[in-house]
Structures are given as C-alpha cells and as structure tokens.
Design a protein around this motif. Structure first.
Motif, PDB file in Angstrom:
ATOM      1  N   ARG A   1      -9.495  -9.596   0.398  1.00  0.00           N
ATOM      2  CA  ARG A   1      -9.519  -8.397  -0.451  1.00  0.00           C
ATOM      3  C   ARG A   1      -8.112  -7.838  -0.598  1.00  0.00           C
ATOM      4  NH1 ARG A   1     -13.892  -4.348   1.669  1.00  0.00           N
ATOM      5  NH2 ARG A   1     -12.989  -3.252  -0.075  1.00  0.00           N
TER       6      ARG A   1
ATOM      7  N   TYR B   1       1.006  -6.853   8.559  1.00  0.00           N
ATOM      8  CA  TYR B   1      -0.428  -6.845   8.318  1.00  0.00           C
ATOM      9  C   TYR B   1      -1.022  -8.111   8.919  1.00  0.00           C
ATOM     10  CZ  TYR B   1       1.118  -3.718   4.565  1.00  0.00           C
ATOM     11  OH  TYR B   1       1.721  -2.712   3.846  1.00  0.00           O
TER      12      TYR B   1
ATOM     13  N   ASN C   1      -9.011 -12.321   5.521  1.00  0.00           N
ATOM     14  CA  ASN C   1      -9.090 -11.243   4.549  1.00  0.00           C
ATOM     15  C   ASN C   1      -8.763 -11.793   3.159  1.00  0.00           C
ATOM     16  OD1 ASN C   1      -9.201  -8.274   3.917  1.00  0.00           O
ATOM     17  ND2 ASN C   1      -7.194  -8.819   3.102  1.00  0.00           N
TER      18      ASN C   1
ATOM     19  N   ILE D   1      -7.100  -3.440   9.263  1.00  0.00           N
ATOM     20  CA  ILE D   1      -8.278  -2.683   9.696  1.00  0.00           C
ATOM     21  C   ILE D   1      -9.473  -3.619   9.821  1.00  0.00           C
ATOM     22  CG2 ILE D   1      -9.899  -0.856   9.056  1.00  0.00           C
ATOM     23  CD1 ILE D   1      -7.437   0.545   7.729  1.00  0.00           C
ATOM     24  N   GLU D   2      -9.712  -4.433   8.792  1.00  0.00           N
ATOM     25  CA  GLU D   2     -10.816  -5.394   8.847  1.00  0.00           C
ATOM     26  C   GLU D   2     -10.555  -6.459   9.909  1.00  0.00           C
ATOM     27  OE1 GLU D   2     -11.895  -6.929   5.042  1.00  0.00           O
ATOM     28  OE2 GLU D   2     -12.056  -4.929   4.161  1.00  0.00           O
TER      29      GLU D   2
ATOM     30  N   PHE E   1       0.832  -1.203   0.000  1.00  0.00           N
ATOM     31  CA  PHE E   1       0.000   0.000   0.000  1.00  0.00           C
ATOM     32  C   PHE E   1       0.865   1.250   0.000  1.00  0.00           C
ATOM     33  CE2 PHE E   1      -2.442  -3.316   2.163  1.00  0.00           C
ATOM     34  CZ  PHE E   1      -3.568  -3.344   1.359  1.00  0.00           C
TER      35      PHE E   1
ATOM     36  N   ASP F   1      -7.711  -4.646  -1.952  1.00  0.00           N
ATOM     37  CA  ASP F   1      -7.804  -3.198  -2.089  1.00  0.00           C
ATOM     38  C   ASP F   1      -7.825  -2.435  -0.767  1.00  0.00           C
ATOM     39  OD1 ASP F   1     -10.261  -4.244  -1.435  1.00  0.00           O
ATOM     40  OD2 ASP F   1     -11.410  -2.848  -2.681  1.00  0.00           O
ATOM     41  N   THR F   2      -7.806  -3.133   0.364  1.00  0.00           N
ATOM     42  CA  THR F   2      -7.790  -2.468   1.672  1.00  0.00           C
ATOM     43  C   THR F   2      -6.730  -3.114   2.561  1.00  0.00           C
ATOM     44  OG1 THR F   2      -9.430  -3.956   2.618  1.00  0.00           O
ATOM     45  CG2 THR F   2     -10.272  -1.944   1.602  1.00  0.00           C
ATOM     46  N   ARG F   3      -6.255  -2.330   3.490  1.00  0.00           N
ATOM     47  CA  ARG F   3      -5.307  -2.877   4.463  1.00  0.00           C
ATOM     48  C   ARG F   3      -6.027  -3.941   5.293  1.00  0.00           C
ATOM     49  NH1 ARG F   3      -3.380   2.201   3.817  1.00  0.00           N
ATOM     50  NH2 ARG F   3      -1.114   2.440   3.888  1.00  0.00           N
TER      51      ARG F   3
END
Length: 142
Positions: free
Chosen positions: A117, A92, A115, A124-125, A83, A119-121
């Motif tokens: 995905r 991460y 996770n 956070i999720e 990112f 497209d996102t860090r």
C-alpha cells in the motif's frame, strides 16, 4: 558506559560458569579481526585463518531456548520523504520473513509480510505483522 575491568582486562560482566581462560580480551579480538582481514605475513600463521572457539560456542549454544526465531526484514530510507511530516532518509520497514528452528533442527516458515500500500506508513503495518507473528518483543539495554 564503560565496563569495569578486573585483572587480565576482562569485563566484570563475564557470564558465570564460563572459564575465563576461554574468553578473549577486546584487544585480542581486534588483533584476530585485523589479521584475518589483512592476512598479512606479519601476523602469526595461526592468526591468518578464521578463529572459532568451538568449546565456548557449543557451551553458549547449550543455553539457547527453543524454538529459535529468525527474522529477516527490509527497510528503505528515501532521500525524498513520501509522507507529510517525515524527514529525508527516514527509514521505513516494509517487508519481513519469520522462520523458527525447533529442537529437532527443523526450520519452519512461520510468517511473512510485504507492504504493497502507498497510502499508509509501512512501518506501522510492519510492526503489527511482527507482533502478530512473534508477540511482544523484549530487549535488554537501551
């Protein structure tokens, strides 16, 4: 911060109600670890096997509050940042598994997160899923 010592080399923050004779000093613990790891003939024979202080362990376990929570999580620290704004080897968290153990010693799979995905860090999720699973996390110290 170094803990203050009292006679016998034991830390001042020794838990109340624990027999000081059942607590080992840091030097004793290190000696046991070295002897257990090396299994050298120079170590006393009783020091060449693993040491479990059963009475002290059982005493400590009686203070535990149920349900007990067990969290397993996975992280990655890529050499090349994924990112914008990140640095090499930033960590991460991307996967977790949460189990509980109740007073009847029944293990329950409580939740999981993976996770998928790009497209996102993921951290956070991951934190959102962890909070949803066990609620706020309080820690001691800093």
């Amino acid at each position: 911060m170094q803990s203050q010592k009292r006679s016998g080399g034991m830390p001042n923050e020794v838990r109340k109600g624990v027999d000081p004779k059942k607590i080992i000093t840091r030097a004793q613990r290190q000696f046991y670890q070295i002897c257990t790891r090396k299994r050298e003939s120079t170590c006393p024979s009783e020091r060449r096997s693993y040491i479990v202080r059963k009475d002290a362990l059982q005493s400590e376990m009686r203070t535990w509050k149920y349900p007990l929570h067990f969290i397993d999580f996975e992280t990655i620290a890529p050499a090349l940042p994924h990112f914008s704004g990140d640095s090499p080897y930033d960590s991460y968290a991307f996967q977790l598994s949460h189990h509980t153990l109740d007073e009847d010693h029944e293990v329950k799979h409580s939740s999981e997160f993976l996770n998928t995905r790009y497209d996102t860090r993921p951290s956070i999720e991951f934190l959102d899923a962890l909070y949803e699973s066990i609620g706020p996390i309080l820690t001691e110290g800093g």
